[in-house]
Design an enzyme around this catalytic site. Structure first.
Site, PDB file in Angstrom:
ATOM      1  N   LEU A 177       1.220  -1.537   0.237  1.00 14.26           N
ATOM      2  CA  LEU A 177       0.259   0.354  -0.202  1.00 14.26           C
ATOM      3  C   LEU A 177       0.818   1.256   0.347  1.00 14.26           C
ATOM      4  O   LEU A 177       1.731   1.682   0.604  1.00 14.26           O
ATOM      5  CB  LEU A 177      -1.109  -0.177   1.151  1.00 14.26           C
ATOM      6  CG  LEU A 177      -2.028  -0.419   1.070  1.00 14.26           C
ATOM      7  CD1 LEU A 177      -2.868  -0.767   3.195  1.00 14.26           C
ATOM      8  CD2 LEU A 177      -2.858  -0.433   0.698  1.00 14.26           C
ATOM      9  N   HIS A 178       0.823   1.882  -1.330  1.00 12.04           N
ATOM     10  CA  HIS A 178       1.307   3.572  -0.844  1.00 12.04           C
ATOM     11  C   HIS A 178       0.718   5.034  -1.929  1.00 12.04           C
ATOM     12  O   HIS A 178       1.054   5.672  -1.314  1.00 12.04           O
ATOM     13  CB  HIS A 178       2.812   3.117  -1.897  1.00 12.04           C
ATOM     14  CG  HIS A 178       3.113   3.330  -2.173  1.00 12.04           C
ATOM     15  ND1 HIS A 178       2.000   1.904  -3.809  1.00 12.04           N
ATOM     16  CD2 HIS A 178       2.551   4.120  -3.665  1.00 12.04           C
ATOM     17  CE1 HIS A 178       2.308   2.436  -5.091  1.00 12.04           C
ATOM     18  NE2 HIS A 178       2.858   3.435  -5.046  1.00 12.04           N
ATOM     19  N   ARG A 179      -0.918   4.238  -2.079  1.00 13.93           N
ATOM     20  CA  ARG A 179      -1.739   4.955  -2.902  1.00 13.93           C
ATOM     21  C   ARG A 179      -2.089   6.859  -1.753  1.00 13.93           C
ATOM     22  O   ARG A 179      -1.972   5.777  -0.707  1.00 13.93           O
ATOM     23  CB  ARG A 179      -2.600   4.637  -3.185  1.00 13.93           C
ATOM     24  CG  ARG A 179      -2.225   4.392  -4.547  1.00 13.93           C
ATOM     25  CD  ARG A 179      -2.492   4.428  -5.733  1.00 13.93           C
ATOM     26  NE  ARG A 179      -1.570   4.409  -6.800  1.00 13.93           N
ATOM     27  CZ  ARG A 179      -0.424   4.611  -7.329  1.00 13.93           C
ATOM     28  NH1 ARG A 179       0.095   5.775  -8.166  1.00 13.93           N
ATOM     29  NH2 ARG A 179       0.407   3.163  -8.616  1.00 13.93           N
ATOM     30  N   ARG A 216       6.723   5.841   2.625  1.00 13.04           N
ATOM     31  CA  ARG A 216       5.229   6.534   2.878  1.00 13.04           C
ATOM     32  C   ARG A 216       4.381   6.123   4.050  1.00 13.04           C
ATOM     33  O   ARG A 216       4.666   7.457   4.858  1.00 13.04           O
ATOM     34  CB  ARG A 216       4.656   6.481   1.096  1.00 13.04           C
ATOM     35  CG  ARG A 216       3.637   8.026   1.459  1.00 13.04           C
ATOM     36  CD  ARG A 216       3.069   8.001   0.275  1.00 13.04           C
ATOM     37  NE  ARG A 216       2.660   9.294  -0.388  1.00 13.04           N
ATOM     38  CZ  ARG A 216       2.752  10.385  -1.389  1.00 13.04           C
ATOM     39  NH1 ARG A 216       3.473  10.231  -1.555  1.00 13.04           N
ATOM     40  NH2 ARG A 216       1.896  11.190  -0.546  1.00 13.04           N
ATOM     41  N   ASP A 239      -2.723  -1.565  -3.994  1.00 16.12           N
ATOM     42  CA  ASP A 239      -2.762  -0.413  -5.230  1.00 16.12           C
ATOM     43  C   ASP A 239      -1.756   0.190  -5.452  1.00 16.12           C
ATOM     44  O   ASP A 239      -2.100   1.153  -6.398  1.00 16.12           O
ATOM     45  CB  ASP A 239      -3.109   1.196  -3.234  1.00 16.12           C
ATOM     46  CG  ASP A 239      -1.984   1.670  -3.090  1.00 16.12           C
ATOM     47  OD1 ASP A 239      -1.179   0.869  -2.967  1.00 16.12           O
ATOM     48  OD2 ASP A 239      -2.090   2.786  -1.678  1.00 16.12           O
TER      49      ASP A 239
END
Ligand code: UD1
Length: 358
Positions: free
Chosen positions: A201-203, A236, A278
Site C-alpha cells: 500500500l502506498h497510494r 511513505r 494499490d
C-alpha cells in the site's frame, strides 16, 4: 556514435528500464547513458534493484530526494536541463508515470531533444491521481510512444496523438518478470508459510489520511485471523504511521516487514494465495502469474488486468475487504494479454534503432 539517455527515478522505473537497456545494447552500437533523478534513494527502494536487475550504476545521480510535487518536479527540471544540454543526446527514454517521468518530458521538449515514453497511453481517467497528470503530459509531448496494451493505443488516439508515433510493443515489466521468475524465491523465513496474502500500500488516497490507513489495517488484521498476511511496508506508509505515533505489533499471522528487493518480492508474490495492493505494476505482474489480485482503488489505468479476470477493483469501502477475500477463489484458466511475452523491449530496441537511423 549516437547517444541515448535513459532517465529513471523511482522503484517502478528500474524493472522497466533494465530490459530496454539490455536489448539496445545487444542490438546496436549506440552509446547509452543512465541518469537517476534520485527520487527514490533508500537502498531497498533503489540500489538493490540495480544489482538484482543487472542495471549499470547510473552515470549521473541528480540526488533530488523527496519533496512536494512542485519542488520535486522543479528540482529535477533545473538539474536535468543543464545535464542534457551538456550531453546533447539523440534520444531520451523515460518510463512509467512518476514525477521524474513528467519532469524529464517537459525538459526534453523545451530543449528540443526527442524522447520516447515507455508505458504510454495508460489512463485511469482520475485526475486526482498525481500519476494521471504525469501520464497525460508525458504522452502529449513524446515523440515515440510505446504502449503495453491496445486500450492504451485507443486512449492516445482519442487525445489526438499521431498514429505513426504510437507503437504497441507489449509490457516491458513482464520482460523482467519472465527473465527473473525462474530464480525468484521467497525469503527463507517465509518458507513454511502457506496460503498467505501479500499486501502493498502506498497510494496517497489510501495512506496519507491516517483514518483511512487505520481502517485498512484493522480490516487486514481481521483477515489475518484466517490467512497469514505479509506486508512489506512502503516508506511513505511507514512515515504516516510513525508521524501518528502508531506502533504496529506484528505477529506470526501479520508480518509487517521492510520493503523487499525484486527477487524476494516476486518469490513471495508467485507463491501467494492472493495479493491486496494499490500498486499499478503489481496488478500486471499478478495477471501474468495468474494470482488473484484485489486492488484497493476505485479505478485502474490497467483495465486489461480486470478484463483478463485476475484483478478485482474493490474500491475504497475498506470494510468490504475481508468478505471479498473470503469469497475469492483460485484463477482457473490463466490467460496472458497480447505481447506480454518477454519480447517488448526487443521490439522497442528495433523501433529505436530505425528511428535513429532515419
Ligand atoms: C512514487 C510515485 C508513484 C510510484 C511510487 C512507487 C510520484 C508522484 N509517485 O510514489 O507513482 O507508484 O513512487 O514506490 O512520482 N521515501 C523514503 N525513501 C525513498 C523514497 C521515498 O523514505 O527512497 C519516503 C519519503 O518520506 C517520501 C515518501 O516516501 O516523502 C514518498 O516518496 P515519493 O517519491 O514522493 O512518492 P512515492 O509515494 O514513493
Amino acid at each position: 556514435m549516437k547517444t541515448i539517455v535513459h532517465i529513471v527515478g523511482a522503484r517502478p522505473n528500474f524493472m522497466k528500464a533494465a530490459p530496454v537497456w539490455k536489448e539496445i545494447q545487444n542490438l546496436s552500437k549506440l552509446r547509452q547513458i543512465l541518469i537517476h533523478t534520485g527520487q527514490h534513494y533508500d537502498n531497498y527502494m533503489s540500489d538493490i534493484f540495480f544489482k538484482e536487475l543487472d542495471l549499470p550504476e547510473p552515470d549521473f545521480n541528480l540526488g533530488i530526494g523527496s519533496n512536494t510535487h512542485a519542488r520535486q518536479t522543479a528540482s529535477i527540471m533545473v538539474k536535468l536541463e543543464e545535464l542534457l544540454i551538456n550531453i546533447n543526446p539523440d534520444l531520451v527514454i523515460v518510463y512509467g508515470d512518476i514525477n521524474s517521468t513528467m519532469a524529464s518530458a517537459i525538459v526534453c521538449s523545451k530543449i528540443s531533444i526527442p524522447f520516447a515514453h515507455v508505458e504510454a497511453g495508460l489512463r485511469s481517467f482520475d485526475r486526482r491521481m498525481p500519476e494521471e497528470i504525469n501520464r497525460i503530459i508525458t504522452d502529449q509531448l513524446a515523440d515515440l510512444l510505446f504502449t503495453p496494451s491496445k486500450d492504451a493505443d485507443m486512449n492516445l488516439l482519442k487525445e489526438g496523438i499521431d498514429i505513426d508515433n504510437i507503437h504497441f510493443v507489449g509490457n516491458v515489466m513482464i520482460d523482467t518478470l519472465i527473465k527473473l521468475n525462474p530464480i525468484a524465491r521467497s525469503p527463507k523465513k517465509f518458507n513454511n508459510l502457506m496460503d498467505y496474502i501479500l499486501v502493498t500500500l502506498h497510494r496517497p488516497s489510501n495512506v496519507d489520511d491516517i483514518a483511512n490507513l487505520r481502517s485498512i489495517l484493522d480490516n487486514l488484521l481481521e483477515i489475518s485471523k484466517s490467512s497469514p498476511i505479509i506486508f512489506p511496508i512502503h516508506p511513505r506508509t511507514k512515515k504516516v504511521l510513525s508521524d501518528n505515533n502508531i506502533i504496529f505489533n506484528t505477529n506470526e499471522n501479520f508480518q509487517l516487514i521492510e520493503p523487499l528487493g525484486y527477487l524476494d518480492f516476486l518469490g513471495l508474490m508467485k507463491n501467494a494465495k492472493a495479493v491486496i495492493t494499490d500498486s499499478g505494476g503489481i496488478q500486471e505482474e499478478t495477471t501474468w502469474l495468474g494470482i488473484p489480485c484485489f486492488t484497493i482503488r476505485e479505478n485502474t489505468e490497467r483495465p486489461i488486468t480486470v478484463l483478463i479476470g485476475t484483478n478485482q477493483l474493490i474500491g475504497l469501502d475498506y470494510g468490504k475487504i475481508p468478505l471479498v477475500i473470503k469469497n475469492s477463489s483460485k484463477i482457473s484458466n490463466r490467460k496472458i494479454p497480447d505481447l506480454w511475452d518477454g519480447r517488448a523491449s526487443y521490439r522497442i530496441a528495433e523501433i529505436i534503432s530505425s528511428f535513429l537511423a532515419d
